[in-house]
Design an enzyme around this catalytic site. Structure first.
Site, PDB file in Angstrom:
ATOM      1  N   GLU A  58       4.368 -34.050  -0.830  1.00 60.58           N
ATOM      2  CA  GLU A  58       3.111 -33.590  -1.401  1.00 60.58           C
ATOM      3  C   GLU A  58       3.347 -32.963  -2.772  1.00 60.58           C
ATOM      4  OE1 GLU A  58       0.316 -34.440  -0.479  1.00 60.58           O
ATOM      5  OE2 GLU A  58      -0.296 -33.777   1.504  1.00 60.58           O
ATOM      6  N   SER A 106      -0.407  -0.777  -6.108  1.00 66.43           N
ATOM      7  CA  SER A 106      -0.463  -2.026  -6.857  1.00 66.43           C
ATOM      8  C   SER A 106       0.009  -1.816  -8.285  1.00 66.43           C
ATOM      9  CB  SER A 106      -1.893  -2.573  -6.867  1.00 66.43           C
ATOM     10  OG  SER A 106      -2.330  -2.880  -5.567  1.00 66.43           O
ATOM     11  N   HIS A 134       0.811  -1.207   0.000  1.00 61.27           N
ATOM     12  CA  HIS A 134       0.000   0.000   0.000  1.00 61.27           C
ATOM     13  C   HIS A 134       0.849   1.263   0.000  1.00 61.27           C
ATOM     14  CE1 HIS A 134      -3.476  -2.529   1.856  1.00 61.27           C
ATOM     15  NE2 HIS A 134      -3.371  -2.684   0.559  1.00 61.27           N
ATOM     16  N   LYS A 178     -15.489  -7.973  -5.413  1.00 65.13           N
ATOM     17  CA  LYS A 178     -14.864  -8.986  -6.266  1.00 65.13           C
ATOM     18  C   LYS A 178     -14.024  -9.952  -5.440  1.00 65.13           C
ATOM     19  CE  LYS A 178     -11.410  -7.878  -8.935  1.00 65.13           C
ATOM     20  NZ  LYS A 178     -10.581  -7.345 -10.026  1.00 65.13           N
ATOM     21  N   ASP A 179     -13.310  -9.430  -4.448  1.00 66.76           N
ATOM     22  CA  ASP A 179     -12.502 -10.301  -3.593  1.00 66.76           C
ATOM     23  C   ASP A 179     -13.377 -11.233  -2.760  1.00 66.76           C
ATOM     24  OD1 ASP A 179     -10.207  -9.225  -4.562  1.00 66.76           O
ATOM     25  OD2 ASP A 179      -9.740  -8.013  -2.815  1.00 66.76           O
TER      26      ASP A 179
END
Length: 385
Positions: A272, A206, A202, A228-229
């Site tokens: 894994e 971005s 921040h 949206k998130d």
């Protein structure tokens, strides 16, 4: 009282400025959702792990049976355990996409944000490995034995490091207890680093698909991107429940449903799926020390990316040749993952060598191709990050 109110008010304004009113580029796509999805997966893992800890016993005599107790006797224990296991796979799926997006759009130019994110990735891998040992099945025991014994290749101090990790001369009860404590604590460290990661993000702002500075064309983070998130978060949680209820054992190794037996070595030891790319690189080198170095370099090389020379355009979207190399790299990553689950015989061993060379070659060839493309275009002005 007045001081406390003013202090809390200042904190609320600070949080609002970096979350609620954060200016975000208007053109960021769904590929920028994976940061929030990782936060949702991390929260899910911490909460589900909290309930599992209530019934788990970190003892070589009882660990395997305590997991069975959780699945069979605890109310909804099988759902919580399956969600925790499948949530780890989904967490790393989002992590790899998030890292790939950062590499494609060159988000690593924000070096502090990138370095903290890479540290989160390393700690997450450590926590996942430690968690894989806790059920104390056959693959858990032998996976811990094989992976930790690799540190004996470290010159001079290797055997002492291995003995310190084991708490003795073999993987034992002391090892399991240490792994349990670390597996419980590391997610909280990751949570703190995630906050630092967001603070750095921040401060710099971005990145966006065009890679241009867009201070004049930004919108508040809420409500354009929070909705949206949230949609992405509910989808991810739905996928976790879907896998846990309908395909709970899909990603689990059948060998791990047998109790750990130090006298019976499994025919094929493998970690894994989200570790298989590094495991393939390890096996592709005959030298033990060289394999350990290559294994560490396959992940630590991410720390080097911010030192790449700055290009005229940020992101592979403006470099057609680099786009080809990037998707070739994605294919190599998938091939390495596939080869890690194959026997270390011909032709898989030869393919592993070629794929490992291609993996490291990308980090050298791709930036050179971007420099050549800038030279061919005759553009000399570098992007100002």
């Amino acid at each position: 009282m007045v001081y406390s109110f003013r202090h809390s008010n200042a904190m609320m304004k600070g949080v609002s400025s970096i979350v609620y009113d954060l200016p975000a580029p208007v053109n960021i796509s769904a590929m920028w959702n994976f940061g929030s999805l990782l936060g949702a997966c991390l929260l899910f893992q911490i909460v589900s792990g909290f309930f599992l800890v209530m019934h788990y016993t970190p003892s070589v005599e009882l660990a395997f049976y305590s997991v069975g107790h959780i699945i069979r006797d605890v109310n909804s224990g099988w759902v919580i355990r399956n969600c925790h296991v499948n949530g780890a796979s989904l967490f790393f799926s989002c992590m790899y996409i998030h890292i790939g997006r950062g590499m494609y759009y060159q988000s690593f130019t924000f070096k502090h944000t990138w370095w903290v994110g890479t540290t989160i990735f390393l700690l997450s891998m450590m926590a996942a490995f430690l968690g894989y040992v806790l059920p104390w099945g056959q693959m858990s025991f032998w996976g811990a034995t094989v992976i930790t014994s690799l540190l004996s290749a470290v010159p001079y101090f290797g055997p002492d490091i291995v003995a310190w990790i084991w708490g003795g001369f073999a993987v034992s009860d002391a090892t399991l207890k240490r792994f349990f404590v670390l597996h419980y604590l590391i997610p909280f460290v990751v949570s703190g680093l995630a906050v630092v990661h967001l603070i750095f993000l921040h401060q710099t702002g971005s990145n966006n698909p065009l890679g241009v500075m867009s201070h004049a064309d930004k919108v508040p983070f809420h409500n354009y991107f929070t909705i949206k998130d949230l949609i992405g978060v509910f989808i991810v949680w739905g996928v976790i429940f879907f896998l846990s209820v309908l395909f709970p054992m899909w990603l689990m190794d059948p060998e791990n449903f047998n109790p750990a037996d130090p006298m019976n070595t499994p025919l094929h030891i493998q970690p894994e799926w989200y570790f298989l790319f590094a495991y393939t690189i390890l096996r592709s080198i005959d030298s033990k020390f060289g394999g350990v170095v290559a294994l560490g370099a396959s992940v630590l090389i991410l720390y080097v990316l911010p030192f790449y020379p700055k290009n005229c355009f940020r992101g592979n979207g403006f470099y057609p040749v680099s786009q080809y190399f990037f998707w070739y790299f994605v294919g190599v990553f998938m091939i390495l993952t596939f080869l890690g689950a194959c026997p270390a015989d011909w032709p898989y061993h030869s393919m592993s060598i070629v794929a490992s060379i291609s993996y490291f070659g990308f980090y050298v060839v791709n930036p050179l191709m971007m420099e050549v493309w800038d030279w061919l275009l005759g553009v000399s002005e570098k992007v100002n990050n």
